[in-house]
Design an enzyme around this catalytic site. Sequence first.
Site, PDB file in Angstrom:
ATOM      1  N   CYS A 110       9.986 -85.507 -18.420  1.00 48.91           N
ATOM      2  CA  CYS A 110      10.074 -86.961 -18.094  1.00 48.91           C
ATOM      3  C   CYS A 110      10.687 -86.997 -16.604  1.00 48.91           C
ATOM      4  O   CYS A 110       9.805 -86.929 -15.544  1.00 48.91           O
ATOM      5  CB  CYS A 110      11.276 -87.439 -19.151  1.00 48.91           C
ATOM      6  SG  CYS A 110      11.556 -89.292 -19.023  1.00 48.91           S
ATOM      7  N   HIS A 129       8.543 -86.614 -24.456  1.00 47.07           N
ATOM      8  CA  HIS A 129       9.737 -85.633 -24.975  1.00 47.07           C
ATOM      9  C   HIS A 129       9.242 -84.718 -26.271  1.00 47.07           C
ATOM     10  O   HIS A 129       9.414 -85.196 -27.277  1.00 47.07           O
ATOM     11  CB  HIS A 129      10.695 -86.647 -25.453  1.00 47.07           C
ATOM     12  CG  HIS A 129      11.652 -87.475 -24.376  1.00 47.07           C
ATOM     13  ND1 HIS A 129      12.640 -86.796 -23.537  1.00 47.07           N
ATOM     14  CD2 HIS A 129      11.199 -88.572 -23.642  1.00 47.07           C
ATOM     15  CE1 HIS A 129      13.191 -87.425 -22.701  1.00 47.07           C
ATOM     16  NE2 HIS A 129      12.294 -88.704 -22.647  1.00 47.07           N
ATOM     17  N   GLU A 150      10.744 -82.509 -27.225  1.00 47.74           N
ATOM     18  CA  GLU A 150      11.937 -81.967 -28.018  1.00 47.74           C
ATOM     19  C   GLU A 150      12.284 -83.052 -29.219  1.00 47.74           C
ATOM     20  O   GLU A 150      12.972 -82.591 -30.074  1.00 47.74           O
ATOM     21  CB  GLU A 150      13.127 -81.886 -27.343  1.00 47.74           C
ATOM     22  CG  GLU A 150      13.782 -82.918 -26.932  1.00 47.74           C
ATOM     23  CD  GLU A 150      13.231 -83.658 -25.693  1.00 47.74           C
ATOM     24  OE1 GLU A 150      13.603 -85.045 -25.647  1.00 47.74           O
ATOM     25  OE2 GLU A 150      12.232 -83.568 -25.002  1.00 47.74           O
TER      26      GLU A 150
END
Length: 356
Positions: free
Chosen positions: A246, A331, A333
């Site tokens: 990001c 993202h 994660e």
Amino acid sequence: MKSFLILEDGTVFEGQNVGSTQDVISEIVFNTSMTGYLEVLTDPSYAGQAVVMTYPLIGNYGITPDMESKKPWPMGYVVRELSRIPSNFRSEGTIQDFLQKNNIHGITGIDTRALTKILREKGTMNGLFTVNENYNLDEIIPKLKEYHTGDVVSKVTCKEKSILKGNGKKVALLDLGAKKNIAKSLNERGCEVVIYPAHTTAEEILNSNPDGIMLSNGPGDPKDCKTIIEEIKKLYNSDIPIFAICLGHQLMALATGADTHKMKYGHRGGNHPVKDLATGRVYISSQNHGYVVDTDTLDEKIAKPAFVNVNDGTNEGLSYVGKNIFTVQFHPEACPGPQDSSYLFDRFIDMMGGEK
């Protein structure tokens, strides 16, 4: 109590107040996620912004322990309807109480569909939250046009270094506003994660002899992070594997000569398809960003596009030529889809030489 959201184009929405009653000016953005509202509220990337949830009912499973940081970061929160009675065995309270406790100005009962349509057609704009029924648009609008989120990375980063113990590779995580799950994803793979404040020098990180470096997500305009970009240039010139997410992805691009620009209304939600250009495979990704790397400014001798957004063709990741460096805009994660992109953490482990 009545509450008003006033946009810089003069549009006024009237609803009911929840949470704080203080006047707040912020950038207004929208998120299309159907679940995960607590993760949205506690994502540091929303610092300096207020979030409009497009899904019409929010709060039905209450406040759970699933926080991405120690506190919420949005300055305002806008929903169509808040669930009055959450139903979940893990619930620890209601969003209403959570907003009140954390001094966040919330509005419910407005037409979020109409508001989102305005932001899509006219682009992201600033807005004022107020409970004052005697507002004066002639005074408010100039203030809205002047607002800028500024250096929000310094507000969200950790204040001192910390360590998440592990028996595997040693990873230096530069906290630009990192979501908790980034360090957790690395730690679950055995890594010892050393978390550094955003303004840590490259020398300090490199002198600790990490096996790899992670640049995290974060809020704001990447071009406001001038001193951090200078340090990332030094990290790029090392031979240590780097993985960036990001804001970290954008800063690495700026550090290597590429440019970024602000998107019309950004990508925020858990349903964005991204294509891996190396395999042709498409993944459903979680995203939260208002700026994007301009691929027309890439030096093909330095970096090449690695991922692309299937919806609008914008860049979603870069692979750096002759370097053990790759970066993504989304993202990995997070877990938005059945075949989500957590495998990128495994790729990072492989770049560092696999498990010890």
